[in-house]
Design an enzyme around this catalytic site. Sequence first.
Site, PDB file in Angstrom:
ATOM      1  N   ASP A  80      11.410  -0.279  -0.503  1.00 48.07           N
ATOM      2  CA  ASP A  80      11.011  -1.686  -0.639  1.00 48.07           C
ATOM      3  C   ASP A  80      11.985  -2.523  -1.470  1.00 48.07           C
ATOM      4  OD1 ASP A  80      10.475  -0.895  -3.274  1.00 48.07           O
ATOM      5  OD2 ASP A  80       8.350  -0.589  -2.858  1.00 48.07           O
TER       6      ASP A  80
ATOM      7  N   PRO B 273       0.816  -1.212   0.000  1.00 49.57           N
ATOM      8  CA  PRO B 273       0.000   0.000   0.000  1.00 49.57           C
ATOM      9  C   PRO B 273       0.854   1.268   0.000  1.00 49.57           C
ATOM     10  CG  PRO B 273      -0.096  -1.091   2.149  1.00 49.57           C
ATOM     11  CD  PRO B 273       0.683  -1.986   1.249  1.00 49.57           C
ATOM     12  N   ASP B 274       0.362   2.321  -0.651  1.00 47.47           N
ATOM     13  CA  ASP B 274       1.066   3.607  -0.563  1.00 47.47           C
ATOM     14  C   ASP B 274       0.613   4.305   0.715  1.00 47.47           C
ATOM     15  OD1 ASP B 274      -1.424   4.585  -1.208  1.00 47.47           O
ATOM     16  OD2 ASP B 274      -0.926   5.120  -3.266  1.00 47.47           O
ATOM     17  N   PHE B 275       1.010   5.573   0.877  1.00 39.64           N
ATOM     18  CA  PHE B 275       0.609   6.321   2.079  1.00 39.64           C
ATOM     19  C   PHE B 275      -0.689   7.089   1.845  1.00 39.64           C
ATOM     20  CE2 PHE B 275       4.766   7.115   4.694  1.00 39.64           C
ATOM     21  CZ  PHE B 275       4.762   5.786   5.051  1.00 39.64           C
ATOM     22  N   ARG B 276      -0.701   7.878   0.752  1.00 38.40           N
ATOM     23  CA  ARG B 276      -1.770   8.866   0.600  1.00 38.40           C
ATOM     24  C   ARG B 276      -2.749   8.564  -0.522  1.00 38.40           C
ATOM     25  NH1 ARG B 276       2.998  10.818   1.673  1.00 38.40           N
ATOM     26  NH2 ARG B 276       3.271  11.835   3.675  1.00 38.40           N
TER      27      ARG B 276
ATOM     28  N   HIS C  49      15.390   7.880   0.544  1.00 39.77           N
ATOM     29  CA  HIS C  49      14.933   7.653   1.920  1.00 39.77           C
ATOM     30  C   HIS C  49      15.575   6.418   2.539  1.00 39.77           C
ATOM     31  CE1 HIS C  49      11.153  10.280   1.018  1.00 39.77           C
ATOM     32  NE2 HIS C  49      12.234  10.976   1.260  1.00 39.77           N
TER      33      HIS C  49
ATOM     34  N   ASN D 290      10.971   5.130  -2.405  1.00 39.32           N
ATOM     35  CA  ASN D 290      10.509   3.861  -1.853  1.00 39.32           C
ATOM     36  C   ASN D 290      11.608   3.168  -1.060  1.00 39.32           C
ATOM     37  OD1 ASN D 290       8.127   4.406  -3.045  1.00 39.32           O
ATOM     38  ND2 ASN D 290       8.425   3.060  -4.808  1.00 39.32           N
TER      39      ASN D 290
HETATM   40  P1  CNA Z   1       2.283   8.751  -1.347  1.00 30.96           P
HETATM   41  O1  CNA Z   1       2.216  10.070  -0.672  1.00 30.96           O
HETATM   42  O2  CNA Z   1       1.542   7.635  -0.751  1.00 30.96           O
HETATM   43  O3  CNA Z   1       1.817   8.978  -2.854  1.00 30.96           O
HETATM   44  C1  CNA Z   1       1.597   7.916  -3.749  1.00 30.96           C
HETATM   45  C2  CNA Z   1       0.760   8.452  -4.887  1.00 30.96           C
HETATM   46  O4  CNA Z   1       0.642   7.448  -5.892  1.00 30.96           O
HETATM   47  C3  CNA Z   1      -0.656   8.836  -4.448  1.00 30.96           C
HETATM   48  O5  CNA Z   1      -0.948  10.172  -4.819  1.00 30.96           O
HETATM   49  C4  CNA Z   1      -1.541   7.838  -5.208  1.00 30.96           C
HETATM   50  O6  CNA Z   1      -2.778   8.394  -5.536  1.00 30.96           O
HETATM   51  C5  CNA Z   1      -0.661   7.532  -6.417  1.00 30.96           C
HETATM   52  N1  CNA Z   1      -0.982   6.257  -7.077  1.00 30.96           N
HETATM   53  C6  CNA Z   1      -1.197   5.038  -6.517  1.00 30.96           C
HETATM   54  N2  CNA Z   1      -1.457   4.119  -7.452  1.00 30.96           N
HETATM   55  C7  CNA Z   1      -1.413   4.761  -8.660  1.00 30.96           C
HETATM   56  C8  CNA Z   1      -1.619   4.340 -10.016  1.00 30.96           C
HETATM   57  N3  CNA Z   1      -1.906   3.074 -10.321  1.00 30.96           N
HETATM   58  N4  CNA Z   1      -1.519   5.276 -11.007  1.00 30.96           N
HETATM   59  C9  CNA Z   1      -1.222   6.558 -10.689  1.00 30.96           C
HETATM   60  N5  CNA Z   1      -1.023   7.005  -9.432  1.00 30.96           N
HETATM   61  C10 CNA Z   1      -1.114   6.118  -8.428  1.00 30.96           C
HETATM   62  O7  CNA Z   1       3.799   8.261  -1.512  1.00 30.96           O
HETATM   63  P2  CNA Z   1       5.119   9.111  -1.854  1.00 30.96           P
HETATM   64  O8  CNA Z   1       6.076   8.144  -2.387  1.00 30.96           O
HETATM   65  O9  CNA Z   1       4.813  10.340  -2.596  1.00 30.96           O
HETATM   66  O10 CNA Z   1       5.556   9.591  -0.390  1.00 30.96           O
HETATM   67  C11 CNA Z   1       6.818   9.435   0.060  1.00 30.96           C
HETATM   68  C12 CNA Z   1       6.910   8.506   1.264  1.00 30.96           C
HETATM   69  C13 CNA Z   1       6.058   7.281   1.160  1.00 30.96           C
HETATM   70  C14 CNA Z   1       8.300   8.003   1.325  1.00 30.96           C
HETATM   71  O11 CNA Z   1       8.893   8.413   2.506  1.00 30.96           O
HETATM   72  C15 CNA Z   1       8.224   6.470   1.240  1.00 30.96           C
HETATM   73  O12 CNA Z   1       9.203   5.865   2.005  1.00 30.96           O
HETATM   74  C16 CNA Z   1       6.870   6.166   1.751  1.00 30.96           C
HETATM   75  N6  CNA Z   1       6.296   4.842   1.334  1.00 30.96           N
HETATM   76  C17 CNA Z   1       7.027   3.939   0.634  1.00 30.96           C
HETATM   77  C18 CNA Z   1       6.468   2.732   0.261  1.00 30.96           C
HETATM   78  C19 CNA Z   1       7.322   1.740  -0.501  1.00 30.96           C
HETATM   79  O13 CNA Z   1       8.518   1.731  -0.347  1.00 30.96           O
HETATM   80  N7  CNA Z   1       6.695   0.928  -1.352  1.00 30.96           N
HETATM   81  C20 CNA Z   1       5.151   2.439   0.587  1.00 30.96           C
HETATM   82  C21 CNA Z   1       4.415   3.390   1.322  1.00 30.96           C
HETATM   83  C22 CNA Z   1       5.009   4.592   1.671  1.00 30.96           C
END
Ligand code: CNA
Length: 242
Positions: free
Chosen positions: A100, A29-32, A115, A98
């Site tokens: 991961d 899952p993402d954050f936002r 990060h 990310n």
């Molecule tokens: P965020 O703030 O969660 O933003 C992710 C964005 O991606 C959101 O605006 C979503 O709407 C968008 N999104 C999701 N799926 C899709 C799709 N299929 N098509 C288009 N857009 C999509 O995450 P950021 O990376 O901007 O924030 C930075 C943080 C989140 C960092 O410090 C990371 O370490 C942290 N994070 C990392 C992971 C990981 O490593 N996989 C997971 C969750 C959070």
Amino acid sequence: MDDIIDLLKTSNHCVFLSGAGVSTFSGIPDFRGKSGLYTKYDADRIFSLDEFHNDPSYYYHHSKDLIYNLNEREPGLIHKILARMEEQGIVKAIITQNIDMLHQKAGSINIIEIHGSPASHHCLQCGRHYSYKNIADIVQQDNIPLCDGCGGLIKPDITFYGEMLDQETLDAAIKEVSEADVLIVIGSSLVVQPAASLPLYTLENDGKLVIVNNMPTPLDRYAHLRYNDLQDVFQYIEKALL
Ligand code: CNA
């Protein structure tokens, strides 16, 4: 969509800035985003440095099925296509927010993890290093990892909220975005600083900014091209260029 293909064909130094949206295809899952972690948890607290010092169990407990199960996750569509684009010389670098390790697993080479990464951990007291696997085994047994040598608390080499980014890594990212004639931001809400300001270096140096995200970002008005859906864009790129 042909506009991004033209841009990629003529670009000399194309750089990607990836965010958590990219790894939603791998079940992380993402954050936002719409079903992001913020809808369930206080993610700021999980990755807060103060909280980690006060009560490390909060991070280790909540990251058991978030960080310490990453060995079970596989790269998704976007990771795989990016690796092939780098192989063919279309992409020069990937800067990722990310944590991961999935760009590596997909085969990308020039990756800047701004990060940090849980690939390594260290003891906050004596500095001894520990591997991901070493710590994952301990966390999976619901224990908090402590140093074998001095008993100190072990922390992942992820940059927590309240912690400075590694300066060398940040400098390398700034160099890449400054040299980029095309910077493509993918799956990031562009709100976590200083990563969110990296595109400004590209714009200041007359590079073009492309944003692919399904929610608005603060830099949308500066984007030369703006798309919503990651899958649509990458499948189009795959068909047209790979
Ligand atoms: P965020 O703030 O969660 O933003 C992710 C964005 O991606 C959101 O605006 C979503 O709407 C968008 N999104 C999701 N799926 C899709 C799709 N299929 N098509 C288009 N857009 C999509 O995450 P950021 O990376 O901007 O924030 C930075 C943080 C989140 C960092 O410090 C990371 O370490 C942290 N994070 C990392 C992971 C990981 O490593 N996989 C997971 C969750 C959070």
